[in-house]
Design a protein around this motif. Structure first.
Motif, mmCIF file in Angstrom:
data_model
loop_
_atom_site.group_PDB
_atom_site.id
_atom_site.type_symbol
_atom_site.label_atom_id
_atom_site.label_comp_id
_atom_site.label_asym_id
_atom_site.label_seq_id
_atom_site.Cartn_x
_atom_site.Cartn_y
_atom_site.Cartn_z
ATOM 1 N N THR A 33 0.850 -1.182 0.000
ATOM 2 C CA THR A 33 0.000 0.000 0.000
ATOM 3 C C THR A 33 0.890 1.238 0.000
ATOM 4 O OG1 THR A 33 -1.749 -1.153 1.207
ATOM 5 C CG2 THR A 33 -1.815 1.262 1.215
ATOM 6 N N VAL A 34 0.645 2.131 -0.949
ATOM 7 C CA VAL A 34 1.468 3.337 -1.053
ATOM 8 C C VAL A 34 1.262 4.197 0.192
ATOM 9 C CG1 VAL A 34 1.938 5.422 -2.377
ATOM 10 C CG2 VAL A 34 1.347 3.304 -3.565
ATOM 11 N N GLY A 35 2.351 4.535 0.829
ATOM 12 C CA GLY A 35 2.307 5.330 2.041
ATOM 13 C C GLY A 35 2.521 4.516 3.293
ATOM 14 N N ALA A 36 2.324 3.195 3.194
ATOM 15 C CA ALA A 36 2.536 2.331 4.359
ATOM 16 C C ALA A 36 4.020 2.119 4.628
ATOM 17 C CB ALA A 36 1.844 0.987 4.157
ATOM 18 N N ASP A 37 4.825 2.243 3.586
ATOM 19 C CA ASP A 37 6.278 2.117 3.715
ATOM 20 C C ASP A 37 6.920 3.453 3.340
ATOM 21 O OD1 ASP A 37 6.476 -0.807 4.295
ATOM 22 O OD2 ASP A 37 5.531 -0.954 2.327
ATOM 23 N N PRO A 38 8.102 3.730 3.856
ATOM 24 C CA PRO A 38 8.742 5.029 3.591
ATOM 25 C C PRO A 38 9.056 5.227 2.116
ATOM 26 C CG PRO A 38 9.824 3.856 5.403
ATOM 27 C CD PRO A 38 8.888 2.889 4.764
ATOM 28 N N SER A 39 9.133 6.497 1.728
ATOM 29 C CA SER A 39 9.567 6.818 0.378
ATOM 30 C C SER A 39 10.965 6.248 0.157
ATOM 31 C CB SER A 39 9.590 8.335 0.186
ATOM 32 O OG SER A 39 10.001 8.679 -1.118
ATOM 33 N N GLY A 40 11.202 5.683 -1.025
ATOM 34 C CA GLY A 40 12.492 5.074 -1.322
ATOM 35 C C GLY A 40 12.555 3.592 -1.014
ATOM 36 N N THR A 41 11.459 3.023 -0.502
ATOM 37 C CA THR A 41 11.446 1.594 -0.181
ATOM 38 C C THR A 41 11.731 0.759 -1.429
ATOM 39 O OG1 THR A 41 9.945 1.793 1.712
ATOM 40 C CG2 THR A 41 9.967 -0.323 0.568
ATOM 41 N N ILE A 42 12.553 -0.259 -1.261
ATOM 42 C CA ILE A 42 12.845 -1.212 -2.335
ATOM 43 C C ILE A 42 12.183 -2.535 -1.973
ATOM 44 C CG2 ILE A 42 14.631 -2.369 -3.683
ATOM 45 C CD1 ILE A 42 16.583 -0.177 -2.750
#
Length: 325
Positions: free
Chosen positions: A199-208
């Motif tokens: 889900t977009v926003g559930a993990d930090p920006s830049g997540t791989i």
């Protein structure tokens, strides 16, 4: 009289251009009953709000985020009764904002995917250059789907080079919505990755994110031939079949003078890697192999084909004796 005006402008960090599709609220931090809505549209990127109370703190919050962008952080601001200027929390209310304007800048959604043989959900750039530098899997084809698992948004053909990380197309992503990463083409020697939902926003920006391909297990397939006492060994041909298939994967000939009566299939079939056969397919389903001995004139089977295996080898054993009249 002092004009109590605040202007709000929406911009993208990519180019600094105006960004449409956002909406905001302005709420008095000590009296939530005083609130204002800045309604967005496909053509709106600037708003003007009059009638605010001087020397009062207000919270400007983005309530609708444009597709492809991260939600901007809220901004607390006030309008000075001394000069009508707008001051914001981001600089400690030190400087008046030009033209009474608060510029809200959105960063693109920054999410990536990588193919690894390491069982992880996410990985950092530092880990990719260190701990998992030898875990890259090449030659796959990946796809980004909407939450329905049917609507295709992006495809990525994985490089044949190690060390490649792939950007997800931020223009296809929306904050708060869920998506599915799938593997469409699985590299030889690996099991197809389990789809990954995020889900977009559930993990930090830049997540791989990691699509994990577990290596398949491979084994050598050998045949052990035993001749009964009094036999005169002859050349024997063996065919190797995959269960359910009528065409042999491979055939070998055990010569009459073979000293130990054992021979291994060369592993030349398309499914082989390094001369070995996979024990399962890309879905994880076990593969069953059958070794068939072609009839030998003058001999009959005394012990039918029996199979034993260890971690590295599948052994098919059979015994024959001469036919007596």
């Amino acid at each position: 009289n002092t004009q109590t005006l605040v202007n709000v402008s929406k911009k993208t960090s990519v180019s600094g251009d105006a960004l449409t599709g956002a909406a905001f609220t302005i709420v008095n931090t000590t009296d939530s009953a005083e609130s204002y809505t800045l309604t967005g549209s496909a053509i709106t990127s600037d708003w003007a709000q009059y009638g605010l109370t001087p020397d009062t703190f207000y919270l400007l919050t983005e309530t609708v985020t444009p597709a492809g962008y991260m939600t901007a952080a809220p901004v607390t601001f006030k309008i000075s009764s001394a000069n009508g200027q707008v001051y914001v929390s981001t600089d400690g209310y030190a400087s008046a904002q030009a033209d009474h304007r608060i510029n809200i800048v959105n960063e693109p959604i920054d999410l990536k995917v990588v193919k690894l043989s390491a069982n992880l959900r996410t990985v950092t750039a530092a880990e990719l250059s260190g701990t998992y530098a030898d875990s890259f899997v090449t030659g796959a084809k990946l796809a980004l789907y909407a939450a329905d698992g049917v609507t295709l948004l992006q495809t990525v053909t994985a490089s044949t080079l190690d060390g490649t990380v792939y950007d997800l197309d931020y223009t296809k992503l929306v904050m708060g919505q869920s998506y599915i990463l799938k593997e469409l083409v699985t590299p030889a020697g690996y099991r197809t990755a389990v789809p990954l939902t995020f889900t977009v926003g559930a993990d930090p920006s830049g997540t791989i994110y990691v699509l994990y391909d577990s290596p398949l297990q491979y084994k050598i397939i050998e045949v052990q031939k035993t001749w009964a006492s009094g036999s005169s060994p002859v050349a024997v041909t063996f065919d190797l079949y995959r269960a359910g298939e009528a065409t042999p994967l491979e055939s070998i000939v055990l010569t009459a003078d073979d000293s130990d009566g054992k021979i291994a299939f060369a592993g030349t079939a398309a499914i082989c890697v390094d001369g070995k056969y996979p024990t399962a397919d890309a879905t994880g389903a076990a593969i069953t192999y059958t070794v068939v001995e072609r009839p030998i004139f003058g001999y009959y089977v005394t012990s039918p084909m029996a199979y034993t295996e260890d971690a590295s080898t599948l052994l098919a054993a059979i015994s024959n004796a001469p036919t007596t009249v």
